[in-house]
Design a protein around this motif. Structure first.
Motif, PDB file in Angstrom:
ATOM      1  N   TRP A 131       0.681  -1.147   0.055  1.00 45.27           N
ATOM      2  CA  TRP A 131       0.162   0.041   0.044  1.00 45.27           C
ATOM      3  C   TRP A 131       0.581   1.147   0.055  1.00 45.27           C
ATOM      4  CZ3 TRP A 131      -3.867   1.629   4.645  1.00 45.27           C
ATOM      5  CH2 TRP A 131      -4.951   2.526   3.934  1.00 45.27           C
ATOM      6  N   TRP A 132       1.974   1.171   0.747  1.00 40.26           N
ATOM      7  CA  TRP A 132       2.750   2.362   0.911  1.00 40.26           C
ATOM      8  C   TRP A 132       3.400   2.794  -0.496  1.00 40.26           C
ATOM      9  CZ3 TRP A 132       6.173   0.403   5.392  1.00 40.26           C
ATOM     10  CH2 TRP A 132       5.552   0.404   6.653  1.00 40.26           C
ATOM     11  N   ALA A 133       3.959   1.754  -1.129  1.00 38.24           N
ATOM     12  CA  ALA A 133       4.391   1.640  -2.655  1.00 38.24           C
ATOM     13  C   ALA A 133       3.346   2.256  -3.555  1.00 38.24           C
ATOM     14  CB  ALA A 133       5.350   0.528  -2.916  1.00 38.24           C
ATOM     15  N   GLN A 134       2.231   1.590  -3.684  1.00 39.79           N
ATOM     16  CA  GLN A 134       1.187   1.865  -4.467  1.00 39.79           C
ATOM     17  C   GLN A 134       0.887   3.423  -4.367  1.00 39.79           C
ATOM     18  OE1 GLN A 134      -1.276   0.336  -6.846  1.00 39.79           O
ATOM     19  NE2 GLN A 134      -1.001   2.420  -7.218  1.00 39.79           N
ATOM     20  N   ASN A 135       0.805   4.104  -3.343  1.00 41.19           N
ATOM     21  CA  ASN A 135       0.349   5.470  -2.891  1.00 41.19           C
ATOM     22  C   ASN A 135       1.593   6.493  -3.294  1.00 41.19           C
ATOM     23  OD1 ASN A 135      -2.231   4.686  -2.336  1.00 41.19           O
ATOM     24  ND2 ASN A 135      -1.628   4.646  -0.115  1.00 41.19           N
ATOM     25  N   LEU A 136       2.833   5.876  -3.486  1.00 41.00           N
ATOM     26  CA  LEU A 136       3.877   6.917  -4.183  1.00 41.00           C
ATOM     27  C   LEU A 136       3.447   7.677  -5.523  1.00 41.00           C
ATOM     28  CD1 LEU A 136       6.869   4.908  -3.209  1.00 41.00           C
ATOM     29  CD2 LEU A 136       6.159   6.681  -1.996  1.00 41.00           C
ATOM     30  N   ALA A 137       4.036   8.698  -5.495  1.00 42.79           N
ATOM     31  CA  ALA A 137       3.666   9.572  -6.883  1.00 42.79           C
ATOM     32  C   ALA A 137       4.113   8.832  -8.193  1.00 42.79           C
ATOM     33  CB  ALA A 137       4.530  10.983  -6.663  1.00 42.79           C
ATOM     34  N   TRP A 138       3.249   9.499  -9.083  1.00 38.65           N
ATOM     35  CA  TRP A 138       3.582   9.084 -10.582  1.00 38.65           C
ATOM     36  C   TRP A 138       3.246   7.757 -10.843  1.00 38.65           C
ATOM     37  CZ3 TRP A 138       8.268  12.199 -12.930  1.00 38.65           C
ATOM     38  CH2 TRP A 138       8.009  13.524 -12.914  1.00 38.65           C
ATOM     39  N   ARG A 139       2.096   7.200 -10.455  1.00 38.12           N
ATOM     40  CA  ARG A 139       1.568   5.905 -10.823  1.00 38.12           C
ATOM     41  C   ARG A 139       0.595   6.092 -12.275  1.00 38.12           C
ATOM     42  NH1 ARG A 139       5.609   4.701  -8.556  1.00 38.12           N
ATOM     43  NH2 ARG A 139       5.670   3.710  -6.425  1.00 38.12           N
ATOM     44  N   PRO A 140       0.338   5.193 -12.899  1.00 40.93           N
ATOM     45  CA  PRO A 140      -0.518   5.340 -14.052  1.00 40.93           C
ATOM     46  C   PRO A 140      -1.560   5.690 -14.161  1.00 40.93           C
ATOM     47  CG  PRO A 140       0.578   2.929 -14.032  1.00 40.93           C
ATOM     48  CD  PRO A 140       0.918   3.714 -12.745  1.00 40.93           C
ATOM     49  N   SER A 141      -2.256   5.716 -12.919  1.00 38.99           N
ATOM     50  CA  SER A 141      -3.656   6.630 -12.943  1.00 38.99           C
ATOM     51  C   SER A 141      -4.091   6.865 -11.171  1.00 38.99           C
ATOM     52  CB  SER A 141      -4.967   5.738 -13.209  1.00 38.99           C
ATOM     53  OG  SER A 141      -6.163   6.340 -13.052  1.00 38.99           O
ATOM     54  N   GLU A 142      -4.129   8.118 -11.121  1.00 36.21           N
ATOM     55  CA  GLU A 142      -4.407   8.670  -9.613  1.00 36.21           C
ATOM     56  C   GLU A 142      -5.957   8.076  -9.259  1.00 36.21           C
ATOM     57  OE1 GLU A 142      -6.336  13.166 -10.371  1.00 36.21           O
ATOM     58  OE2 GLU A 142      -4.113  12.677  -9.608  1.00 36.21           O
ATOM     59  N   ASP A 143      -6.641   7.664 -10.195  1.00 41.66           N
ATOM     60  CA  ASP A 143      -7.921   7.352 -10.153  1.00 41.66           C
ATOM     61  C   ASP A 143      -7.933   5.705  -9.304  1.00 41.66           C
ATOM     62  OD1 ASP A 143      -9.346   9.337 -10.776  1.00 41.66           O
ATOM     63  OD2 ASP A 143      -9.178   8.837 -12.762  1.00 41.66           O
ATOM     64  N   HIS A 144      -6.906   5.060  -9.593  1.00 37.13           N
ATOM     65  CA  HIS A 144      -6.765   3.682  -8.937  1.00 37.13           C
ATOM     66  C   HIS A 144      -6.265   3.856  -7.362  1.00 37.13           C
ATOM     67  CE1 HIS A 144      -5.641  -0.270  -7.920  1.00 37.13           C
ATOM     68  NE2 HIS A 144      -4.443  -0.152  -7.805  1.00 37.13           N
TER      69      HIS A 144
END
Length: 673
Positions: free
Chosen positions: A411-424
């Motif tokens: 969860w920590w890693a997923q919530n870091l910046a610049w992922r493919p979609s902020e809606d996920h």
């Protein structure tokens, strides 16, 4: 295993945070009289009292606490005694201002709230150990002492500090974790953007930068901050174990996924003697009882399936949300007993007597501002009677039907910046998958991705972006040995350093799922796609799509429109004796139910017909028997089929055939045999 339940407690825990220091001593006698009337068995004391216990450096005043604990003991109320290390006194911060935490932007917080602590600060550590030692020496063998309550809600509201003391400690943590600066460079991928270090002394915390910083560094700092706080807990715990042997030590978690994401509770669960949790309803218009069930299931799972304790919740409204509605009549008891159904050994509240002053004076309490001639008080007394009637369930365990894989570090890693979609939102997927399982009347365990999964016929992976190779191998063994797995999109993508697994997506799960993903194709805001099945069924996806290439998997639903039209959307892969399902878009509730229904058929989980929506049926089993909890969250009376007759504990009536459960009520049946 040693008994880690509150010492001397023979019934379920029922009571709350007791803050007598907020009131004149003339009120204390009334408090204990009303506690007896309400059936209170335990209260938490001293959590915020450091400034009173040590009013000046090295000067102590335990007289008032002696009198309080003595009064409680005389009246048969057990004590959960707090170490008050969540709020050091004002004099401490005057002497040691550097113990106040610093934000990533460089702002140092001020004294005047709670939890404003730099956990790397040596002066704080020494002072916290000292006051804990003083308390343990004085009360460690007190006959009223049931357990120790270290600190309060670690990580809330400050989970990390970015000061120079933390920078130095972070460098030592990196040296212990990686051994060399070259290993740090490799783990963080510092060749990107020229971030390479030649000495650990060059590394700082991930403070504010002009644009996105290094994600590996940010992820490791979350691990470091969590480990540093946990080290402080262990220091206090070990003092208490040494000076107060045989008395369990805990600290109150906040496992609800919507409330605290800074602690790795899988790691914390191994450190406490008894897992305890605080849970407060987020009243955002959704079905709050589903999140309650999820939090309780997650807490029980952190406890390894053992009984745990709800250490705080509210009798009615809270005070810290934008809008704080009261609980409906009967909801307090229903909420409390729903936690008990899912493994809690009682129900405790914040707090006993409602405060007149301070930030939480409008937060509900067991004894409201209006006193005993109030609905809340009458419901508290009634609930106390119910808790007394359920004493025999102590030590029994809740039985689960399926598991959800969850990992705070992912969860920590997923919530870091610049992922493919902020809606996920991984929490949204966890909530949604859990709600689907809940509505199929399945009781859920949560499991770490590397845990033994063999006892579960069905395992669901709603959002596991970070997945180690060990976790991937664990899941593969589970399926090959006959398990059924459901995986949602953007799972298995990176390793423990936030580095993309080598090769095509989804790296750690490619062979398990029998497919590769050529490319992610997130959708624009409010954009939707249709999915069609060979049987003519149609589902709806949003937020996310992928270019999926089957490599052994069968296509079950196909994208009917959008960039991925004609491509697989949902697949099914046979591997060994088991089956792995994959869904590459965000399905709505109807779609998730269709998917979970197909997977449940593979897992041999028969549908539970005849159970209305929002009626929970949960079992606890142990040496004392098997207990069926039925929690009716609806506004209508219902009847639930009973396979085995028994005795309903709250009414004393016999139950057979179909159990009648009034609207908003709870029934608990000790089954015969």
């Amino acid at each position: 295993m040693p008994d880690t339940s509150p010492r001397g407690l023979t019934r379920l825990a029922f009571g709350g945070d007791y803050n007598p220091e907020q009131w004149p001593e003339s009120v204390w006698q009334e408090d204990v009289r009303l506690m007896r009337e309400a059936g209170v068995t335990m209260v938490s004391v001293g959590i915020f009292s450091w400034a009173l216990l040590e009013p000046a450096p090295g000067e102590y005043d335990f007289g008032w606490l002696d009198r309080v604990i003595g009064l409680l003991h005389e009246n048969g109320v057990r004590v959960d005694l707090g170490t008050p290390t969540v709020v050091p006194p004002a004099w401490f911060y005057r002497a040691h201002p550097e113990a106040l935490p610093v934000t990533a932007e460089g702002t140092r917080y001020e004294f005047g709230s709670r939890g404003a602590i730099c956990h790397s600060n040596a002066d704080y550590r020494a002072a916290a150990a000292n006051i804990t030692t003083r308390l343990a020496e004085r009360y460690g063998d007190h006959p009223a002492l049931a357990m120790w309550h270290v600190h309060n809600e670690y990580g809330v509201p400050v989970s990390a500090c970015y000061c120079e003391s933390c920078a130095d400690r972070f460098r030592h943590w990196l040296a212990d974790t990686y051994g060399s600066v070259d290993a740090v460079n490799e783990a963080w991928g510092t060749a990107f953007w020229g971030q390479r270090y030649t000495d650990l002394a060059q590394i700082n915390p991930p403070r504010a930068t002009p644009t996105v910083g290094n994600p590996g560094q940010a992820l490791d700092y979350k691990r470091f901050a969590d480990a540093t706080i946990r080290e402080n807990f262990r220091t206090e715990r070990d003092i208490l174990h040494r000076l107060s042997p045989g008395v369990p030590v805990t600290t109150n978690f906040m496992t609800a996924l919507s409330q605290c994401d800074s602690m790795d509770y899988w790691a914390w669960g191994r450190e406490v003697d008894l897992v305890t949790n605080d849970h407060y309803l987020i009243t955002d218009g959704r079905r709050t009882h589903v999140n309650l069930a999820m939090a309780a299931d997650l807490t029980r799972s952190v406890a390894g399936g053992s009984p745990w304790l709800l250490l705080e919740h509210s009798t009615s409204g809270v005070n810290w949300q934008p809008r704080n509605p009261a609980k409906a009549p009967g909801q307090m008891a229903r909420n409390s007993l729903a936690h008990v159904a899912r493994g809690s050994e009682g129900a405790m509240f914040f707090q006993w007597r409602q405060s007149r002053r301070g930030a939480e004076k409008f937060h509900s309490a067991m004894l409201p501002h209006g006193g005993t001639d109030t609905r809340v008080w009458r419901e508290v007394v009634e609930l106390g009677s119910s808790m007394g009637a359920l004493a025999e369930i102590r030590g029994t365990r809740t039985e689960a039907d399926a598991a959800v894989l969850w990992d705070w570090q992912s969860w920590w890693a997923q919530n870091l910046a610049w992922r493919p979609s902020e809606d996920h939102d991984p929490r949204e997927r966890a909530d949604s998958f859990y709600e689907t399982l809940y509505d199929r009347h399945l009781t859920i365990d949560f499991a770490h991705p590397e845990a033994d999964l063999s006892r579960y016929p069905l395992v669901v992976v709603p959002a596991l972006y970070l997945m180690t190779r060990a976790a991937g191998n664990n899941v593969r063994a589970y399926i090959e040995n006959g398990g059924t797995l459901v995986v949602s999109y953007f799972s298995g993508i990176v390793d423990e350093h936030d580095a993309v697994h080598e090769g095509a997506y989804p790296g750690a799960l490619r062979e398990v799922l029998g497919l590769t993903v050529e490319e992610f194709s997130p959708l624009l805001q409010d954009e939707r796609v249709r999915l069609t099945g060979p049987d003519g069924s149609e589902l709806t996806g949003e937020v996310w799509t992928e270019f999926v290439v089957p490599r052994g998997a069968d296509t079950v639903w196909t994208y009917a429109d959008g960039l991925t039209a004609g491509r697989p959307a949902v697949t099914r892969h046979r591997l060994g004796r088991g089956t792995a399902w994959y869904v590459s878009t965000r399905l709505d509730a109807q779609g998730l139910d269709a998917l979970i229904g197909r997977a449940a058929d593979d897992a041999g989980l028969a549908p539970r017909a005849g159970l209305p929506r929002d009626v929970e049926v949960v079992r606890r089993r142990g040496d004392s028997g098997t207990y069926l909890f039925v929690v009716n969250h609806t506004a209508g009376d219902t009847k639930v089929p009973l396979d085995t007759p028994g005795t309903e504990l709250l009414t004393g009536e016999r139950a057979a055939g179909r159990l009648a459960v009034p609207a908003g009520a709870v029934r608990v049946v000790r089954l015969d045999g």
